[in-house]
Scaffold this motif. Structure first.
Motif, mmCIF file in Angstrom:
data_model
loop_
_atom_site.group_PDB
_atom_site.id
_atom_site.type_symbol
_atom_site.label_atom_id
_atom_site.label_comp_id
_atom_site.label_asym_id
_atom_site.label_seq_id
_atom_site.Cartn_x
_atom_site.Cartn_y
_atom_site.Cartn_z
ATOM 1 N N ARG A 190 0.836 -1.206 0.000
ATOM 2 C CA ARG A 190 0.000 0.000 0.000
ATOM 3 C C ARG A 190 0.872 1.259 0.000
ATOM 4 O O ARG A 190 0.607 2.213 -0.735
ATOM 5 C CB ARG A 190 -0.938 0.012 1.212
ATOM 6 C CG ARG A 190 -1.948 -1.125 1.245
ATOM 7 C CD ARG A 190 -3.119 -0.803 2.173
ATOM 8 N NE ARG A 190 -2.699 -0.395 3.497
ATOM 9 C CZ ARG A 190 -2.466 -1.231 4.511
ATOM 10 N NH1 ARG A 190 -2.587 -2.543 4.322
ATOM 11 N NH2 ARG A 190 -2.119 -0.788 5.701
ATOM 12 N N ARG A 206 1.055 4.034 -2.924
ATOM 13 C CA ARG A 206 0.694 5.416 -2.599
ATOM 14 C C ARG A 206 1.786 6.378 -3.064
ATOM 15 O O ARG A 206 1.504 7.385 -3.719
ATOM 16 C CB ARG A 206 0.468 5.577 -1.093
ATOM 17 C CG ARG A 206 0.228 7.036 -0.683
ATOM 18 C CD ARG A 206 0.176 7.190 0.828
ATOM 19 N NE ARG A 206 -1.086 6.734 1.377
ATOM 20 C CZ ARG A 206 -2.175 7.501 1.461
ATOM 21 N NH1 ARG A 206 -2.153 8.744 1.000
ATOM 22 N NH2 ARG A 206 -3.278 7.033 1.993
ATOM 23 N N GLU A 211 -6.204 4.309 1.010
ATOM 24 C CA GLU A 211 -5.855 2.918 1.275
ATOM 25 C C GLU A 211 -6.948 2.210 2.064
ATOM 26 O O GLU A 211 -7.688 2.829 2.826
ATOM 27 C CB GLU A 211 -4.550 2.832 2.081
ATOM 28 C CG GLU A 211 -3.353 3.486 1.441
ATOM 29 C CD GLU A 211 -2.133 3.439 2.356
ATOM 30 O OE1 GLU A 211 -2.120 2.590 3.285
ATOM 31 O OE2 GLU A 211 -1.208 4.246 2.161
#
Length: 230
Positions: A18, A22, A34
């Motif tokens: 994640r 990002r 997320e």
């Protein structure tokens, strides 16, 4: 829709994945949120729908396929699967559940970015668009006319219907079963040879180099995709 400001929801139970997504996607101008579980993803989409959803299959509370299936009950949000599972049956199951695209881990950021841009292009198309122009190809749905470099292209009714379905869902992977059901109808789900023959004919008529297609792309063992841009 352009990348600048587009919202992406990344759903993966691995914090490192994640974070990586990002950072990588934010650097390209996307706004990234997320979620670590399927239920969290469903809640986020319901409250603040993103423009694109990047979804892992192996979530701790439910399968990503179930997340896609539930979302497809009420939204056409583009869903890109990002998973370590690389078996054909996993890809087909995800696409049949409503996912638009499928990438396996490990992946390149460049490839993922291209798939995200393709998803945004698809959602930016007018809902009742009747004329599609892709490179030198023009498909006029209202008049059932196809031209290449300004010259008319003769297609059989089946070839035309197949091209229409692929272009209408441009930049989205359609499985063999989905295409056979939509073009030939119920009872033809196993007749993959019909699909291959007609795809071959379309490439011969529409592609500059039929053996190196740029529009009608094969997703090995899964289905086909009509590529509308880069």
């Amino acid at each position: 829709m352009s990348a600048q400001g587009a919202h992406i929801l990344v759903v993966d139970d691995e914090r490192a994945i994640r974070h990586f997504l990002r950072v990588s996607l934010s650097a390209q101008g996307y706004v990234v949120a997320e979620a670590a579980t399927g239920h969290e993803a469903l809640e986020v989409v319901a409250v603040q729908p993103p423009d694109v959803l990047i979804l892992d299959l192996g979530l701790p509370d439910m399968e990503g396929i179930e997340v896609a299936r539930r979302l497809r009950e009420w939204t056409e949000l583009p869903i890109i699967i990002l998973s370590v599972r690389e078996k054909e049956q996993d890809k087909i199951a995800a696409l049949d559940a409503g996912a638009d695209d499928y990438l396996t881990k490990p992946f390149s950021v460049g490839e993922l970015s291209a798939r995200v841009r393709a998803a945004l292009r698809r959602t930016s198309s007018p809902p009742n668009q009747s004329v599609y122009t892709v490179g030198s190809l023009v498909l006029d749905l209202a008049r059932r006319v196809v031209t290449r470099e300004g010259a008319g292209v003769h297609l059989t009714p089946t070839e035309y219907d197949l091209l229409r379905v692929l272009i209408h869902h441009h930049d989205r992977v359609l499985t063999h079963t989905q295409l056979l059901e939509r073009v030939w109808g119920a009872g033809y789900e196993e007749e993959v040879h019909l699909l291959r023959v007609n795809i071959s004919n379309l490439r011969r008529k529409l592609e500059q180099e039929p053996t190196r297609p740029v529009y009608l792309l094969t997703e090995p063992g899964v289905g086909y995709r009509f590529k509308s841009g880069e």
